[in-house]
Design a protein around this motif. Structure first.
Motif, PDB file in Angstrom:
ATOM      1  N   ALA A   1       0.625  -0.855  -0.263  1.00  0.00           N
ATOM      2  CA  ALA A   1       0.208   0.210   0.268  1.00  0.00           C
ATOM      3  C   ALA A   1       0.295   0.955   0.264  1.00  0.00           C
ATOM      4  N   ALA A   2       2.220   0.781   1.255  1.00  0.00           N
ATOM      5  CA  ALA A   2       3.046   2.619   1.009  1.00  0.00           C
ATOM      6  C   ALA A   2       3.222   2.581  -0.474  1.00  0.00           C
ATOM      7  N   ALA A   3       3.667   1.472  -1.422  1.00  0.00           N
ATOM      8  CA  ALA A   3       4.936   1.686  -2.500  1.00  0.00           C
ATOM      9  C   ALA A   3       3.866   2.393  -3.394  1.00  0.00           C
ATOM     10  N   ILE A   4       2.194   1.124  -3.483  1.00  0.00           N
ATOM     11  CA  ILE A   4       1.538   2.326  -4.603  1.00  0.00           C
ATOM     12  C   ILE A   4       1.006   3.514  -4.421  1.00  0.00           C
ATOM     13  N   ASP A   5       1.499   4.036  -3.176  1.00  0.00           N
ATOM     14  CA  ASP A   5       1.142   5.788  -3.291  1.00  0.00           C
ATOM     15  C   ASP A   5       2.107   6.030  -4.539  1.00  0.00           C
ATOM     16  N   HIS A   6       3.635   5.635  -4.360  1.00  0.00           N
ATOM     17  CA  HIS A   6       4.922   6.304  -4.836  1.00  0.00           C
ATOM     18  C   HIS A   6       4.421   6.100  -6.788  1.00  0.00           C
ATOM     19  N   LEU A   7       3.547   5.113  -6.837  1.00  0.00           N
ATOM     20  CA  LEU A   7       2.970   4.788  -8.286  1.00  0.00           C
ATOM     21  C   LEU A   7       2.676   6.123  -8.531  1.00  0.00           C
ATOM     22  N   ILE A   8       1.358   6.273  -8.053  1.00  0.00           N
ATOM     23  CA  ILE A   8      -0.355   7.526  -8.032  1.00  0.00           C
ATOM     24  C   ILE A   8       0.827   8.483  -7.984  1.00  0.00           C
ATOM     25  N   HIS A   9       1.620   9.181  -7.421  1.00  0.00           N
ATOM     26  CA  HIS A   9       2.639  10.154  -7.436  1.00  0.00           C
ATOM     27  C   HIS A   9       3.178  10.413  -8.882  1.00  0.00           C
ATOM     28  N   ALA A  10       3.473   9.335  -8.817  1.00  0.00           N
ATOM     29  CA  ALA A  10       4.743   9.897 -10.404  1.00  0.00           C
ATOM     30  C   ALA A  10       3.626   9.978 -11.067  1.00  0.00           C
ATOM     31  N   ALA A  11       2.543   8.742 -11.907  1.00  0.00           N
ATOM     32  CA  ALA A  11       1.779   9.272 -12.348  1.00  0.00           C
ATOM     33  C   ALA A  11       0.908   9.959 -12.797  1.00  0.00           C
ATOM     34  N   GLU A  12       0.541  10.457 -11.697  1.00  0.00           N
ATOM     35  CA  GLU A  12      -0.595  11.969 -11.431  1.00  0.00           C
ATOM     36  C   GLU A  12       0.848  13.293 -11.902  1.00  0.00           C
ATOM     37  N   ALA A  13       1.511  12.947 -11.064  1.00  0.00           N
ATOM     38  CA  ALA A  13       3.109  14.502 -11.406  1.00  0.00           C
ATOM     39  C   ALA A  13       3.315  14.317 -12.980  1.00  0.00           C
ATOM     40  N   ARG A  14       2.908  13.796 -13.566  1.00  0.00           N
ATOM     41  CA  ARG A  14       2.746  13.456 -15.286  1.00  0.00           C
ATOM     42  C   ARG A  14       1.888  13.154 -16.294  1.00  0.00           C
ATOM     43  N   GLY A  15       0.944  13.622 -15.562  1.00  0.00           N
ATOM     44  CA  GLY A  15      -0.600  13.459 -15.940  1.00  0.00           C
ATOM     45  C   GLY A  15      -0.905  12.335 -16.557  1.00  0.00           C
ATOM     46  N   ILE A  16      -0.573  10.960 -16.340  1.00  0.00           N
ATOM     47  CA  ILE A  16      -0.434  10.151 -16.862  1.00  0.00           C
ATOM     48  C   ILE A  16      -2.624   9.110 -16.078  1.00  0.00           C
ATOM     49  N   ASP A  17      -3.545   9.017 -16.510  1.00  0.00           N
ATOM     50  CA  ASP A  17      -4.839   8.178 -15.854  1.00  0.00           C
ATOM     51  C   ASP A  17      -4.375   7.366 -15.010  1.00  0.00           C
ATOM     52  N   ASN A  18      -4.656   7.329 -13.760  1.00  0.00           N
ATOM     53  CA  ASN A  18      -4.554   5.923 -12.525  1.00  0.00           C
ATOM     54  C   ASN A  18      -5.466   5.570 -12.093  1.00  0.00           C
ATOM     55  N   ALA A  19      -6.313   5.689 -12.800  1.00  0.00           N
ATOM     56  CA  ALA A  19      -7.704   4.999 -12.399  1.00  0.00           C
ATOM     57  C   ALA A  19      -7.401   3.390 -12.268  1.00  0.00           C
ATOM     58  N   LEU A  20      -6.419   2.791 -13.153  1.00  0.00           N
ATOM     59  CA  LEU A  20      -6.138   1.104 -12.493  1.00  0.00           C
ATOM     60  C   LEU A  20      -5.453   1.060 -10.919  1.00  0.00           C
ATOM     61  N   PRO A  21      -4.167   1.854 -10.844  1.00  0.00           N
ATOM     62  CA  PRO A  21      -3.754   1.755 -10.189  1.00  0.00           C
ATOM     63  C   PRO A  21      -4.804   2.478  -8.248  1.00  0.00           C
ATOM     64  N   GLU A  22      -5.662   3.428  -8.457  1.00  0.00           N
ATOM     65  CA  GLU A  22      -6.153   3.755  -7.233  1.00  0.00           C
ATOM     66  C   GLU A  22      -6.897   2.370  -7.376  1.00  0.00           C
ATOM     67  N   LEU A  23      -7.711   2.194  -7.910  1.00  0.00           N
ATOM     68  CA  LEU A  23      -9.073   0.413  -8.123  1.00  0.00           C
ATOM     69  C   LEU A  23      -8.080  -0.439  -7.136  1.00  0.00           C
TER      70      LEU A  23
END
Length: 294
Positions: free
Chosen positions: A240-262
């Motif tokens: 759960a802590a690691a996926i926060d890093h993915l979501i942050h990196a993707a959000e900062a780069r304008g990538i859709d985060n629907a899958l990692p948010e799920l």
């Protein structure tokens, strides 16, 4: 044709059915074909297939009939009139559908004196005929063993059990795995692509990582069967802590985060259900019992 290869009938000559018939012809099987649109049979006739005038004639021509049509509605529209020809024959149904439909087709076939085997083709038409391609079957084990050599012409035949719905159920489960994996890869490809990394550069690294992931699955399968999830490799909390890093990196780069948010919300549900210090395999508990954590 090789006399030691049993005759086969193929009903349904769409892209997949045509591929099945073509491979059977290549492997030396006397092959009878039938399709509602007759013109689709011409290339196979040129290859040596026998064109039946009716479904009844097609079924009567061979001990084994392989059906591969659009859906079960079409299957019954084609085969109901030919039911009288089915007695003593084997019907292998490779039409996509639900486990419930497979059960109904099995009962229907047996009521007309036919042996029934349900199946699922785990490839696209170009993969038919490869020994690497899985063809999943469920239903009568005797039918499977009797016709295994013929079925092996199409791909590697795997018998999953005598429940005729298992092939369809596996098919759905494996397609879910495919879509999840491919979408995860596409999300990652989009993410690294923001730094001008081409997909062709990212993908070899991703494939090596998937080899590691298969090791996780092998480790977790016995945990799932036992219902015990020792968190001695990486806990749900760690994931759960690691996926926060993915979501942050993707959000900062304008990538859709629907899958990692799920995925993050599913991990959160697992933690709330008391699995924070368990292995990731424990997430299956909230997937199996979604009402328990509402």
């Amino acid at each position: 044709m090789h006399s030691d290869r049993p005759a086969v009938t193929v009903i349904g000559l769409g892209s997949m059915g045509s591929a099945l018939a073509s491979v059977l012809l290549e492997r030396g099987h006397e092959t009878t074909v039938w399709n509602r649109s007759v013109h689709k049979a011409q290339a196979l006739v040129d290859q040596g297939a026998r064109l039946a005038a009716t479904p009844e004639e097609a079924v009567a021509a061979s001990p084994l009939t392989i059906a591969c049509v659009l859906d079960y509605e079409v299957l019954h529209a084609v085969l109901d009139p030919a039911a009288g020809s089915l007695a003593g024959k084997a019907l292998v149904n490779l039409t996509s559908g639900s486990p419930e439909q497979a059960h109904e087709a099995d009962a229907w076939a047996r009521s007309h004196g036919a042996d029934y085997l349900d199946g699922a083709i785990m490839t696209t038409p170009p993969g038919v005929g490869s020994s690497e391609t899985m063809f999943l079957y469920s239903g009568s084990h005797a039918v499977f063993e009797t016709h295994r050599p013929t079925l092996a012409s199409l791909g590697d035949p795997l018998h999953l059990g005598t429940d005729p719905g298992l092939a369809s159920l596996y098919d759905a489960a494996l397609l879910g795995l495919m879509w999840s994996t491919m979408t995860g890869w596409l999300h990652g490809t989009a993410l690294v692509g923001t730094e001008k990394t081409p997909a062709t550069a990212f993908t070899p690294v991703a494939l090596r990582w998937l080899t590691t992931v298969t090791g996780f699955l092998t480790t977790y399968a016995p945990q799932v069967d036992a219902g015990r999830y020792p968190g001695d490799d990486a806990t749900v909390d760690v994931h759960a802590a690691a996926i926060d890093h993915l979501i942050h990196a993707a959000e900062a780069r304008g990538i859709d985060n629907a899958l990692p948010e799920l995925l993050r919300s599913t991990m959160a549900r697992a933690k709330a259900a008391g699995h924070g210090s368990d292995s990731y395999a424990s997430v299956i508990e909230v997937l199996k019992n979604p009402a328990d954590d509402e």
